[in-house]
Design an enzyme around this catalytic site. Structure first.
Site, PDB file in Angstrom:
ATOM      1  N   SER A 140       0.875  -1.195   0.041  1.00 18.42           N
ATOM      2  CA  SER A 140      -0.164  -0.032   0.036  1.00 18.42           C
ATOM      3  C   SER A 140       0.714   1.318  -0.083  1.00 18.42           C
ATOM      4  CB  SER A 140      -0.939   0.058   1.178  1.00 18.42           C
ATOM      5  OG  SER A 140      -0.399   0.264   2.331  1.00 18.42           O
ATOM      6  N   LYS A 199       0.919   4.051   6.954  1.00 15.64           N
ATOM      7  CA  LYS A 199       0.179   4.884   6.133  1.00 15.64           C
ATOM      8  C   LYS A 199       0.579   6.504   6.510  1.00 15.64           C
ATOM      9  CE  LYS A 199      -2.798   1.518   4.597  1.00 15.64           C
ATOM     10  NZ  LYS A 199      -2.224   0.431   4.977  1.00 15.64           N
TER      11      LYS A 199
END
Length: 211
Positions: free
Chosen positions: A132, A170
């Site tokens: 990701s 993230k």
């Protein structure tokens, strides 16, 4: 190997591996260990290494040629403190895709890079699992160095713990009444949470040698 593989031999091998890691910031290959130990066959060096892994003095991550880590037991064997100011604790794997449960069990130690100004007791290291964050060059299998802190500025890359006690890497954004965790991958959507716990901010990346 037999009787020759006693504590003195263990210490000799572990000290040479530790010195190599301190000098190069990555572990030696089996071939390099055989040279350090003055043994002709790489298979003999591999046998020594496998025995040290079995006995808990070394740990190997994956199938790479440079994947050895000296465990706390191994550091104790050679008289090195596991809280050495030049060693960063390695705390397993964290997801950069789907979050996974984070367990703070120290798996080994990594030499503190010279260009990082933070003391090692404020840092920890994690292995990335998932894709990701590939948009900014954090790939599956990479290892990140994280500064321990419980807050972050918008836009920083964080290790965050969700309400389900799962950790993920993230980009962090505080927005009105929620937290948005942004993956750097165009095929993935943002994660929205009412709140998260910041475990730290990513400050550096280490990519293990692939050969």
């Amino acid at each position: 190997m037999g009787q020759r593989f006693n504590d003195d031999r263990r210490q000799e091998i572990l000290k040479k591996i530790n010195n190599y890691i301190n000098d190069n910031n990555f572990p030696p290959s089996i071939r390099e260990i055989s040279k350090m130990m003055n043994v002709v066959s790489s298979s003999t060096a591999a046998t020594y290494v496998n025995r040290l892994i079995k006995d808990g003095y070394l740990k190997k991550q994956g199938n790479r040629s440079r994947a050895l880590e000296i465990t706390p037991k191994g550091l104790e064997m050679i008289g090195e403190s596991s809280v050495d100011n030049n060693l960063i604790p390695v705390i397993g794997t964290v997801a950069a895709g789907q979050p996974i449960t984070a367990e703070e069990d120290i798996e080994g130690y990594f030499p503190l890079p010279e260009d990082i100004s933070y003391p090692s007791d404020e840092l920890f290291m994690l292995k990335i699992q998932g894709n990701s964050m590939i948009g900014i060059g954090i790939n599956d299998g990479d290892e990140i160095i994280v500064h321990r802190q419980n807050s972050a500025n918008n836009g920083q890359i964080v290790v965050a713990m969700t309400e389900d006690n799962e950790a993920t890497v993230k980009r962090f954004y505080q927005e009105d009444d929620h937290i948005r965790l942004h993956p750097e991958n165009e095929s993935m959507e943002d994660l929205i949470y009412p709140t998260v716990t910041i475990l730290g901010v990513v400050i550096s990346l280490y990519r293990p040698v692939l050969f």
